[in-house]
Scaffold this motif. Sequence first.
Motif, PDB file in Angstrom:
ATOM      1  N   UNK A 333      80.523   1.137 125.012  1.00 25.89           N
ATOM      2  CA  UNK A 333      81.981   1.161 124.981  1.00 25.89           C
ATOM      3  C   UNK A 333      82.533  -0.148 125.526  1.00 25.89           C
ATOM      4  N   UNK A 334      83.799  -0.408 125.268  1.00 24.79           N
ATOM      5  CA  UNK A 334      84.439  -1.597 125.821  1.00 24.79           C
ATOM      6  C   UNK A 334      84.465  -1.523 127.341  1.00 24.79           C
ATOM      7  N   UNK A 335      84.727  -0.330 127.885  1.00 28.20           N
ATOM      8  CA  UNK A 335      84.771  -0.176 129.347  1.00 28.20           C
ATOM      9  C   UNK A 335      83.429  -0.524 129.980  1.00 28.20           C
ATOM     10  N   UNK A 336      82.347  -0.009 129.384  1.00 32.32           N
ATOM     11  CA  UNK A 336      81.016  -0.306 129.930  1.00 32.32           C
ATOM     12  C   UNK A 336      80.705  -1.787 129.818  1.00 32.32           C
ATOM     13  N   UNK A 357      90.330   4.243 134.093  1.00 31.90           N
ATOM     14  CA  UNK A 357      91.647   4.777 133.760  1.00 31.90           C
ATOM     15  C   UNK A 357      91.854   4.674 132.249  1.00 31.90           C
ATOM     16  N   UNK A 358      92.743   5.471 131.692  1.00 34.54           N
ATOM     17  CA  UNK A 358      92.977   5.391 130.249  1.00 34.54           C
ATOM     18  C   UNK A 358      93.400   3.985 129.823  1.00 34.54           C
ATOM     19  N   UNK A 359      92.830   3.508 128.731  1.00 36.84           N
ATOM     20  CA  UNK A 359      93.195   2.177 128.232  1.00 36.84           C
ATOM     21  C   UNK A 359      94.574   2.241 127.575  1.00 36.84           C
ATOM     22  N   UNK A 360      95.231   1.080 127.521  1.00 41.12           N
ATOM     23  CA  UNK A 360      96.577   1.020 126.960  1.00 41.12           C
ATOM     24  C   UNK A 360      96.658  -0.071 125.897  1.00 41.12           C
ATOM     25  N   UNK A 361      97.124   0.253 124.691  1.00 38.55           N
ATOM     26  CA  UNK A 361      97.362  -0.798 123.696  1.00 38.55           C
ATOM     27  C   UNK A 361      98.626  -1.560 124.054  1.00 38.55           C
ATOM     28  N   UNK A 371      94.453  -3.008 127.132  1.00 37.55           N
ATOM     29  CA  UNK A 371      94.374  -3.188 128.575  1.00 37.55           C
ATOM     30  C   UNK A 371      93.398  -2.157 129.123  1.00 37.55           C
ATOM     31  N   UNK A 372      92.270  -2.620 129.662  1.00 33.80           N
ATOM     32  CA  UNK A 372      91.263  -1.738 130.254  1.00 33.80           C
ATOM     33  C   UNK A 372      91.396  -1.800 131.758  1.00 33.80           C
ATOM     34  N   UNK A 373      91.437  -0.616 132.404  1.00 30.74           N
ATOM     35  CA  UNK A 373      91.720  -0.573 133.838  1.00 30.74           C
ATOM     36  C   UNK A 373      90.678   0.265 134.578  1.00 30.74           C
ATOM     37  N   UNK A 381      92.242  -0.973 145.399  1.00 30.27           N
ATOM     38  CA  UNK A 381      91.791  -2.065 144.531  1.00 30.27           C
ATOM     39  C   UNK A 381      91.719  -1.626 143.075  1.00 30.27           C
ATOM     40  N   UNK A 382      92.091  -2.512 142.186  1.00 29.28           N
ATOM     41  CA  UNK A 382      92.016  -2.254 140.748  1.00 29.28           C
ATOM     42  C   UNK A 382      91.465  -3.479 140.036  1.00 29.28           C
ATOM     43  N   UNK A 383      90.920  -3.257 138.854  1.00 32.57           N
ATOM     44  CA  UNK A 383      90.485  -4.332 137.972  1.00 32.57           C
ATOM     45  C   UNK A 383      91.137  -4.085 136.617  1.00 32.57           C
ATOM     46  N   UNK A 384      91.856  -5.079 136.106  1.00 25.98           N
ATOM     47  CA  UNK A 384      92.512  -4.970 134.805  1.00 25.98           C
ATOM     48  C   UNK A 384      92.057  -6.118 133.920  1.00 25.98           C
ATOM     49  N   UNK A 385      91.654  -5.792 132.692  1.00 29.43           N
ATOM     50  CA  UNK A 385      91.141  -6.787 131.753  1.00 29.43           C
ATOM     51  C   UNK A 385      91.823  -6.573 130.404  1.00 29.43           C
ATOM     52  N   UNK A 386      92.317  -7.656 129.814  1.00 28.97           N
ATOM     53  CA  UNK A 386      92.943  -7.593 128.492  1.00 28.97           C
ATOM     54  C   UNK A 386      91.955  -8.122 127.456  1.00 28.97           C
TER      55      UNK A 386
END
Length: 395
Positions: A333-336, A357-361, A371-373, A381-386
Amino acid sequence: MYKRERKEESLLIVEEEFTKLVHFCAQMTKNKDVAEDLAQETILIAINNISTLREPERQQAWLFGIARNVCLRWLSAHGRDNAHLVQPHSLYLSEETAHSSPEESVADEQDVELVLERKELIELLDRALALLPSQTRTVLIQRYVQDSPLAEIAAELGTNASAVAMRLQRGKLTLRRILTQEMREEMALYTPDTTSADWEITPLWCYNCGRQRFLGQRDPVEGKLLLKCPLCSPDPNEVLNRNYLPVLKGIRGYKPLYSRLAVWCNHYYRSGLETGSAPCIRCGRVISAFIQTPENFPAWMRNTKDMRMWMRHPDDRYIAIACEQCASASVTSLEALILESPVGQQFLQAHTRIRILPSQPLEYHGRATLLTRFESISSTATLEVISDYETYETL
């Protein structure tokens, strides 16, 4: 006057312990090159804090306690430094590394995890030793940590070598009982049966939910690593992460296994997405890499036993490298994939319990993106990747 003389005497004893401290630091860090520097740091801290020593008879234990903390700090910093060294400026491999094999790309990251796992074991052993009687603990440390001869230990205790040997034997038996009974569950995370066909609890937390530790199976001879979460994949036949890879052969610990797998996956899938193809992990044929929903996978893929997990999320798009000739498919998956990148691994090292967390288009500079979170369970702490929607390229 008495206090000043006692302080000067204590400082002299501290300096006389320097050789033992160097040996102790070398044993703790497995690095002889830094052992002398760490021993010097220990001496400096001890000299500056000698007035805080309330029980002079416990000076040696106090001194080596300082050395232990100095070494643990170095181990932690050493792990972080190595993680920075293997990070490129982007989330995926640099151009130079992209042309190397995955096997050549993973050694540093594996070393980081071995350091961190050794640190955790040291802390666990330290807690077990604290449950022993004071004299028993002192004898074990002098003999097996400081490598002191039996005669020297006996002279310090005012007894003979035979009595010390007997105390050592009893101490080892007591320590083994504590580790195998009172701390059995914690020790099981680091010393499971490496060839067991049954599922065993691992030190790794599920990154999907963050609520359960992964169950695992492994075999260092086969290069086998299977992971599943009791909550996210309750079906006995469902495996979240199934791997049989040459790059995993010879690795026993779950953390080093996952670390090596992460670097390999980052290289394999990123290279496949960039070039549109990758070698089949089973037969070596160059095959297509694509991003698709499970319902659009080739029919032969949808009928394999591992596809039932992916089919439960029919609207999600997965990265697949599939070989029809040998009926072998690698899917992630993209998250993995983001978690397997250097930035993702750094986040996991800093926050061992996380959840997706749920991804967001969203639209980013006129491009369709995702947006993967990820968020830590124990902190804010959070990690966000576009990522680009079509290619999963990190933006």
